[in-house]
Scaffold this motif. Structure first.
Motif, mmCIF file in Angstrom:
data_model
loop_
_atom_site.group_PDB
_atom_site.id
_atom_site.type_symbol
_atom_site.label_atom_id
_atom_site.label_comp_id
_atom_site.label_asym_id
_atom_site.label_seq_id
_atom_site.Cartn_x
_atom_site.Cartn_y
_atom_site.Cartn_z
ATOM 1 N N ARG A 170 0.823 -1.211 0.000
ATOM 2 C CA ARG A 170 0.000 0.000 0.000
ATOM 3 C C ARG A 170 0.855 1.259 0.000
ATOM 4 N NH1 ARG A 170 -3.436 -0.995 5.129
ATOM 5 N NH2 ARG A 170 -4.078 1.170 4.772
ATOM 6 N N THR A 171 2.064 1.170 0.539
ATOM 7 C CA THR A 171 2.946 2.336 0.588
ATOM 8 C C THR A 171 3.706 2.531 -0.712
ATOM 9 O OG1 THR A 171 3.239 2.005 2.979
ATOM 10 C CG2 THR A 171 4.840 3.417 1.852
ATOM 11 N N LEU A 172 4.178 1.433 -1.292
ATOM 12 C CA LEU A 172 5.093 1.517 -2.431
ATOM 13 C C LEU A 172 4.399 1.519 -3.789
ATOM 14 C CD1 LEU A 172 7.787 -1.025 -1.198
ATOM 15 C CD2 LEU A 172 7.944 1.468 -1.143
ATOM 16 N N LEU A 173 3.182 0.949 -3.863
ATOM 17 C CA LEU A 173 2.575 0.690 -5.162
ATOM 18 C C LEU A 173 1.315 1.519 -5.371
ATOM 19 C CD1 LEU A 173 2.853 -3.214 -5.050
ATOM 20 C CD2 LEU A 173 4.363 -1.626 -6.285
ATOM 21 N N ARG A 174 1.121 1.906 -6.619
ATOM 22 C CA ARG A 174 -0.119 2.570 -7.028
ATOM 23 C C ARG A 174 -0.825 1.705 -8.060
ATOM 24 N NH1 ARG A 174 2.168 8.419 -8.631
ATOM 25 N NH2 ARG A 174 3.709 7.046 -9.576
ATOM 26 N N ALA A 175 -2.117 1.930 -8.220
ATOM 27 C CA ALA A 175 -2.901 1.132 -9.155
ATOM 28 C C ALA A 175 -2.288 1.182 -10.548
ATOM 29 C CB ALA A 175 -4.346 1.635 -9.191
ATOM 30 N N GLY A 176 -2.154 0.008 -11.163
ATOM 31 C CA GLY A 176 -1.621 -0.093 -12.507
ATOM 32 C C GLY A 176 -0.123 -0.308 -12.578
ATOM 33 N N ARG A 195 -4.654 -6.398 -4.141
ATOM 34 C CA ARG A 195 -5.482 -5.428 -3.412
ATOM 35 C C ARG A 195 -4.977 -4.004 -3.616
ATOM 36 N NH1 ARG A 195 -5.510 -9.525 0.572
ATOM 37 N NH2 ARG A 195 -3.739 -8.547 1.624
ATOM 38 N N ALA A 196 -3.674 -3.852 -3.803
ATOM 39 C CA ALA A 196 -3.108 -2.523 -4.043
ATOM 40 C C ALA A 196 -3.336 -2.045 -5.470
ATOM 41 C CB ALA A 196 -1.609 -2.531 -3.733
ATOM 42 N N GLY A 197 -3.910 -2.896 -6.320
ATOM 43 C CA GLY A 197 -4.170 -2.535 -7.702
ATOM 44 C C GLY A 197 -2.981 -2.716 -8.617
ATOM 45 N N ALA A 198 -1.908 -3.348 -8.128
ATOM 46 C CA ALA A 198 -0.700 -3.533 -8.925
ATOM 47 C C ALA A 198 -0.750 -4.847 -9.693
ATOM 48 C CB ALA A 198 0.532 -3.503 -8.021
ATOM 49 N N HIS A 199 0.106 -4.967 -10.694
ATOM 50 C CA HIS A 199 0.194 -6.185 -11.498
ATOM 51 C C HIS A 199 1.491 -6.913 -11.148
ATOM 52 C CE1 HIS A 199 -3.177 -4.885 -13.957
ATOM 53 N NE2 HIS A 199 -2.592 -3.718 -14.104
ATOM 54 N N ALA A 200 1.382 -8.150 -10.680
ATOM 55 C CA ALA A 200 2.552 -8.965 -10.372
ATOM 56 C C ALA A 200 3.082 -9.598 -11.646
ATOM 57 C CB ALA A 200 2.193 -10.036 -9.346
ATOM 58 N N VAL A 201 4.361 -9.426 -11.910
ATOM 59 C CA VAL A 201 5.004 -9.948 -13.119
ATOM 60 C C VAL A 201 5.922 -11.094 -12.718
ATOM 61 C CG1 VAL A 201 6.506 -9.426 -15.068
ATOM 62 C CG2 VAL A 201 4.913 -7.685 -14.208
ATOM 63 N N PRO A 202 5.648 -12.333 -13.171
ATOM 64 C CA PRO A 202 6.494 -13.461 -12.781
ATOM 65 C C PRO A 202 7.832 -13.452 -13.515
ATOM 66 C CG PRO A 202 4.769 -14.195 -14.283
ATOM 67 C CD PRO A 202 4.499 -12.749 -14.000
ATOM 68 N N GLY A 249 17.243 2.217 -8.352
ATOM 69 C CA GLY A 249 16.465 2.989 -7.390
ATOM 70 C C GLY A 249 15.071 2.431 -7.166
ATOM 71 N N VAL A 250 14.935 1.094 -7.291
ATOM 72 C CA VAL A 250 13.639 0.427 -7.137
ATOM 73 C C VAL A 250 13.556 -0.200 -5.745
ATOM 74 C CG1 VAL A 250 12.183 -1.468 -7.965
ATOM 75 C CG2 VAL A 250 13.422 -0.022 -9.594
ATOM 76 N N PRO A 251 12.488 0.044 -4.992
ATOM 77 C CA PRO A 251 12.363 -0.561 -3.665
ATOM 78 C C PRO A 251 12.307 -2.090 -3.740
ATOM 79 C CG PRO A 251 10.785 1.221 -3.945
ATOM 80 C CD PRO A 251 11.373 0.954 -5.296
ATOM 81 N N LEU A 252 12.844 -2.711 -2.698
ATOM 82 C CA LEU A 252 12.876 -4.161 -2.587
ATOM 83 C C LEU A 252 12.107 -4.559 -1.337
ATOM 84 C CD1 LEU A 252 14.399 -6.669 -3.930
ATOM 85 C CD2 LEU A 252 16.083 -6.363 -2.112
ATOM 86 N N VAL A 253 11.182 -5.499 -1.470
ATOM 87 C CA VAL A 253 10.484 -6.066 -0.317
ATOM 88 C C VAL A 253 11.039 -7.468 -0.117
ATOM 89 C CG1 VAL A 253 8.276 -6.707 0.707
ATOM 90 C CG2 VAL A 253 8.425 -4.701 -0.805
ATOM 91 N N GLU A 254 11.792 -7.666 0.966
ATOM 92 C CA GLU A 254 12.404 -8.957 1.237
ATOM 93 C C GLU A 254 11.641 -9.664 2.350
ATOM 94 O OE1 GLU A 254 16.660 -11.139 2.268
ATOM 95 O OE2 GLU A 254 16.371 -9.027 2.799
ATOM 96 N N ASP A 255 11.013 -10.771 2.017
ATOM 97 C CA ASP A 255 10.228 -11.554 2.967
ATOM 98 C C ASP A 255 11.146 -12.596 3.609
ATOM 99 O OD1 ASP A 255 8.463 -13.159 4.336
ATOM 100 O OD2 ASP A 255 7.029 -13.355 2.675
#
Length: 438
Positions: A170-176, A195-202, A249-255
């Protein structure tokens, strides 16, 4: 909706009865396996009817059945939403499942050494009122003490890793916008991005060339990586991903939810925040090392980004339970991870041995970490098999849930975390379902 409709179409054919009953069963399947999560809004009756080629009355009847059985609720002027509820496996079929291999959450706290506690101590917080936005300082210090990256920055306590991923999305992504993910990857993250409206690219994140090409082609708004892979249990070496993200300069979400659970003498993967310190959100959880029902997770991020994430959290959640945080701190101090990891390794070995004995046609790579086995079913559809397994009394997660575009139809994720007696019962049920399918 563009991701939900193909999943519903796949599952409609697995159910019998009237069209509305089949649709209700398909929605219940997605909720039970995690493709739909509590709080998700379903498409409107008109939109879903057009997308599925059904009448609006059929969709309305399905939604009514789901609401009557407690799986969904209608909110006046807003729509129909999935609700938190009891086990969803039997809501539509009425079945009671004695064994659940569909989830990788540790099933019970029986392995924990419970410290002596004065209940009054759990009802205290540093602020006195309990609304500590960042979380309990003692717990934050404990979680940051073993991780240089976390200790150097701030720790935000959340209601579990799923909330952490959702807050990051919700913080990093916008719809589309687009977010790069592995394939397969954690189904809960895919739900959060949707839910954030983003598209996941495999993308094959293990292939530096593929990752570099994906950055150039898709210009992602973020990248999601998993330290110990869910669902495969593989240990990921993804330094190149962090380096490319840092350069772009792209954010990384590391689980790193499963990072503590590595076996056979392996070491947890190196935190990628050390390679991308100004743009990494690191996610962790106590669900896998203590108890899933505790619902305590955390995230770390650079100061400015963490402030933004905290604001997003405060919009809907003023504070994580102070009682849960105090209990988590006590349990952490009394329960080293080592014995539990050793026990999980035993459960893994026993489980895969039972699979090899009862289901020799199946294949898998022995997981080096995590809580699940990624199984391939030769010449079979995992969605159809999951429905048969449910009829035999065991819940499994079909592989199509772990891909943005429903790949891996011939795979299942099976958790080896349940106690041995439950796992043995589940393998016997899987063998019965496989005999029926074949």
């Amino acid at each position: 909706m563009e991701l939900l409709v193909p999943l519903l179409r796949d599952r409609l054919r697995l159910h019998q009865g009237s069209p509305s009953r089949r649709l209700a069963g398909a929605v219940a399947d997605l909720a039970q396996t995690g493709a739909l999560t509590p709080g998700d809004r379903l498409p409107s009756e008109r939109e879903l009817a057009q997308a599925l080629g059904m009448s609006r009355g059929t969709v309305a009847a399905a939604f009514n059945a789901l609401c009557e059985e407690g799986l969904c609720e209608r909110r006046h002027g807003s729509g129909t939403y999935v609700t938190p509820t009891r086990s969803m496996a039997g809501l539509i079929t009425g079945a009671v499942l004695p064994a659940d291999l569909s989830t990788s959450v540790v099933p019970d706290p029986s392995h924990l050494a419970m410290p002596p506690l004065d209940p009054a101590t759990l009802l205290r917080s540093p602020s006195g009122h309990g609304y500590d936005a960042m979380g309990d300082p003692r717990l934050r210090a404990l979680l940051g003490s073993g991780d240089a990256a976390a200790a150097a920055g701030s720790v935000l306590i959340t209601g579990g890793a799923q909330q952490s991923i959702d807050l990051a999305a919700r913080t990093l992504l916008r719809a589309g916008e687009q977010v790069l993910v592995g394939d397969p990857t954690y189904v809960g993250a895919l739900a959060a991005f949707r839910r954030a409206g983003a598209h996941a690219v495999p993308v094959d994140l293990a292939d530096p060339g593929a990752v570099e090409a994906a950055f150039a082609r898709h210009r992602p708004a973020a990248v999601y990586v998993v330290g110990v892979d869910n669902p495969t249990g593989a240990l990921s070496v993804l330094r190149h991903v962090a380096e490319l993200a840092a350069a772009a300069g792209v954010p990384l979400v590391e689980d790193r939810t499963l990072a503590p659970l590595v076996y056979d003498g392996a070491s947890p993967p190196e935190p990628l925040s050390r390679l991308h310190p100004r743009g990494t959100v690191t996610v962790g959880s106590l669900s896998k090392v203590l108890w899933g029902g505790l619902r305590v997770g955390w995230l770390t991020a650079p100061e400015a980004l963490l402030a933004r994430i905290t604001e997003v959290k405060l919009d809907s959640d003023l504070a994580t339970s102070a009682v849960a945080q105090r209990l988590a701190a006590e349990l952490l101090e009394h329960n080293p991870a080592g014995p539990w990891v050793t026990e999980l390794a035993r459960r893994r070995d026993r489980f895969v041995a039972a699979l090899a004995d009862r289901l020799p046609e199946w294949s898998w790579a022995r997981p080096c970490g995590g809580l699940s086995v990624w199984v391939r079913l030769p010449g079979a559809d995992g969605d159809r098999f999951a429905a048969l397994a449910r009829e035999e009394g065991v819940a499994v997660a079909p592989g199509s849930l772990f891909s943005p575009d429903c790949r891996h139809r011939d795979h299942l994720r099976l958790s080896f975390a349940p106690p041995p007696a439950v796992a043995d019962q589940a393998v016997a049920a899987l063998a019965r379902a496989w005999a029926r399918l074949r």
